[in-house]
Motif scaffolding. Sequence first.
Motif, PDB file in Angstrom:
ATOM      1  N   ALA A 322       0.800  -1.229   0.000  1.00 42.03           N
ATOM      2  CA  ALA A 322       0.000   0.000   0.000  1.00 42.03           C
ATOM      3  C   ALA A 322       0.830   1.275   0.000  1.00 42.03           C
ATOM      4  O   ALA A 322       0.257   2.372  -0.044  1.00 42.03           O
ATOM      5  N   GLY A 323       2.147   1.154   0.052  1.00 42.97           N
ATOM      6  CA  GLY A 323       2.955   2.360   0.204  1.00 42.97           C
ATOM      7  C   GLY A 323       2.672   3.067   1.510  1.00 42.97           C
ATOM      8  O   GLY A 323       2.778   4.283   1.619  1.00 42.97           O
ATOM      9  N   ASN A 324       2.268   2.290   2.517  1.00 43.94           N
ATOM     10  CA  ASN A 324       1.936   2.769   3.858  1.00 43.94           C
ATOM     11  C   ASN A 324       0.735   3.698   3.865  1.00 43.94           C
ATOM     12  O   ASN A 324       0.572   4.540   4.751  1.00 43.94           O
ATOM     13  N   THR A 327      -3.827   1.703   5.813  1.00 46.00           N
ATOM     14  CA  THR A 327      -3.710   0.296   6.217  1.00 46.00           C
ATOM     15  C   THR A 327      -3.387   0.217   7.704  1.00 46.00           C
ATOM     16  O   THR A 327      -2.463   0.886   8.171  1.00 46.00           O
ATOM     17  N   SER A 328      -4.129  -0.626   8.441  1.00 46.81           N
ATOM     18  CA  SER A 328      -3.990  -0.650   9.898  1.00 46.81           C
ATOM     19  C   SER A 328      -4.235  -2.031  10.481  1.00 46.81           C
ATOM     20  O   SER A 328      -4.966  -2.850   9.913  1.00 46.81           O
ATOM     21  N   PHE A 329      -3.640  -2.271  11.627  1.00 48.05           N
ATOM     22  CA  PHE A 329      -4.041  -3.360  12.515  1.00 48.05           C
ATOM     23  C   PHE A 329      -5.495  -3.116  12.912  1.00 48.05           C
ATOM     24  O   PHE A 329      -5.923  -1.984  13.119  1.00 48.05           O
ATOM     25  N   VAL A 389     -10.643  -3.902   2.463  1.00 47.00           N
ATOM     26  CA  VAL A 389     -10.579  -5.340   2.737  1.00 47.00           C
ATOM     27  C   VAL A 389     -10.140  -5.558   4.175  1.00 47.00           C
ATOM     28  O   VAL A 389      -9.424  -4.738   4.757  1.00 47.00           O
ATOM     29  N   ASN A 390     -10.591  -6.662   4.731  1.00 46.90           N
ATOM     30  CA  ASN A 390     -10.086  -7.179   5.991  1.00 46.90           C
ATOM     31  C   ASN A 390      -9.410  -8.509   5.687  1.00 46.90           C
ATOM     32  O   ASN A 390     -10.015  -9.366   5.039  1.00 46.90           O
ATOM     33  N   ALA A 391      -8.189  -8.690   6.151  1.00 46.66           N
ATOM     34  CA  ALA A 391      -7.445  -9.909   5.836  1.00 46.66           C
ATOM     35  C   ALA A 391      -6.902 -10.547   7.106  1.00 46.66           C
ATOM     36  O   ALA A 391      -6.448  -9.857   8.023  1.00 46.66           O
ATOM     37  N   SER A 392      -6.949 -11.871   7.136  1.00 52.81           N
ATOM     38  CA  SER A 392      -6.455 -12.637   8.277  1.00 52.81           C
ATOM     39  C   SER A 392      -5.655 -13.820   7.756  1.00 52.81           C
ATOM     40  O   SER A 392      -6.112 -14.544   6.868  1.00 52.81           O
ATOM     41  N   LEU A 393      -4.453 -14.003   8.296  1.00 53.45           N
ATOM     42  CA  LEU A 393      -3.608 -15.144   7.942  1.00 53.45           C
ATOM     43  C   LEU A 393      -3.586 -16.097   9.123  1.00 53.45           C
ATOM     44  O   LEU A 393      -3.113 -15.751  10.206  1.00 53.45           O
ATOM     45  N   SER A 451      -7.468  -2.572   5.146  1.00 54.28           N
ATOM     46  CA  SER A 451      -6.803  -1.687   4.190  1.00 54.28           C
ATOM     47  C   SER A 451      -7.751  -1.146   3.144  1.00 54.28           C
ATOM     48  O   SER A 451      -8.547  -1.890   2.558  1.00 54.28           O
ATOM     49  N   PHE A 452      -7.634   0.164   2.896  1.00 56.95           N
ATOM     50  CA  PHE A 452      -8.312   0.808   1.781  1.00 56.95           C
ATOM     51  C   PHE A 452      -7.496   0.689   0.501  1.00 56.95           C
ATOM     52  O   PHE A 452      -8.029   0.893  -0.591  1.00 56.95           O
TER      53      PHE A 452
END
Length: 494
Positions: A322-324, A327-329, A389-393, A451-452
């Motif tokens: 995202a180039g920072n 995007t967040s926890f 999006v919300n992502a979980s690993l 992240s947007f």
Amino acid sequence: MLEVRPYTFWFVTGSQHLYGEETLQEVANNSKEIVAGLNKEGNLPFEVEFKEVLTTSPDIHNLMLKANADENCAGVITWMHTFSPAKMWIAGLKALQKPLLHLHTQFNRDIPWESIDMDFMNLNQAAHGDREYGFIGTRMDVSRKVVVGHWQNKEVTSKVSDWMKTASAVAEGNNIRVARFGDNMRNVAVTDGDKVEAQIKFGWTVDYYGIGDLVEEMDKVKEEELDALYKEYEELYELPAEASEPGPIRDSILYQGKIELGLKSFLKKGNYTAFTTNFEDLHGMKQLPGLAAQRLMAEGYGFAGEGDWRTAALLRFMKIIAGNEGTSFMEDYTYHLEQGNEMVLGSHMLEICPTVSATKPKIVVNPLGIGGKEDPARLVFDGRGGDAVNASLVEMGGRYRLVINEVKAEQPKIDTPNLPVAKVLWKPEPSLSEATEAWIYAGGAHHTVFSFDVTTEQLYDFADMAKIECVVIDKDTNLRQFRNELKWNEAIYR
């Protein structure tokens, strides 16, 4: 801001000697023109470097070995200008360890109807040359990205750009180093895991440190450093009126500054790009890092609470893509279950990154109600609206699953004066109930990266590069089919 190596991407073109040297020279010239055009007009995040026209198996194999050995090469882009018999590519594709993009294009955009002849046809054969090459990639189960269209088409260059960002984050995997201050939150399952396997699979290094190691670094912070940082706080954020005078509010903010400076120094010395904390393990500290963690996330560091090293590494990974930006926890904290207007309020105890903020952050000092420490200072703001999006690993017994939920965030319209944490509101696709059922069936964690600026396709490409399972929850999700997909994946990835 954390920096990323200035990677390059190698561009190679496939052909064969059947067409003669004159045709091969034209193939090379066309390839160079495409690369020059991509670099000038493609709006790409990294430079594309033309290497050569490949016509023999040994040449292909040797180039792929060179790509593997070059630390600045983050991936290889291939194109078959003419017909290139695919058995020549077997040894090279077996050897390649870098992300691969198959660009299915052709030099000319239009057919020159009035002048077209067999010479033109023999030169511009990508329509079937790339299919021959594509077959061998599928036959060998080679992970790669296929992008189709004319190389000057903005949709094509946009896809190439997005893939490059993901490939660069994969290349940075060996530089993603997580410092864990304390262990996992006791008795929590999903934040635990196999750190050795994470290093094998993704290149991520995870090291443990006692909280005393951080306290020792905090004790080295100089007053002039702390004063300069406090002035920065005053410029960037709204501070409580009480902070203008000496007292407990100002002291609390200054203590977070001390944590920030100590943390940053510690991470820099160890070349760490991510970290975790745990409110159960704060021996020697007066506060849980709040403002400090938020500020470091805003600089590009990965972070997750409660010892969740995997989410911290994923956050750093996605911040690279995202180039920072944006995007967040994150954590699904509580629900609004009004029928027809169901949504999630996302937050955490303290630590949401201000890159997702829609409003100027305020520094507040309030009780935490957990951890048994002094009231910590933290940034409070409302998240912005937009597609995200919300992502979980997660680990599924010896293997990884990446769970992605597409959401529509909404900037809050109602004030929450008694909620002293940053918050983000979103509606999951296809609905809160269906998305949450699918998420739970998939074993998605309560900690996520929100992240947007990272797309589902970029995360899917990451999973493909890493050869891990990926499941997507979006507007087209059908729960019965989704549950079947999970069962099929058990057989495929087990």
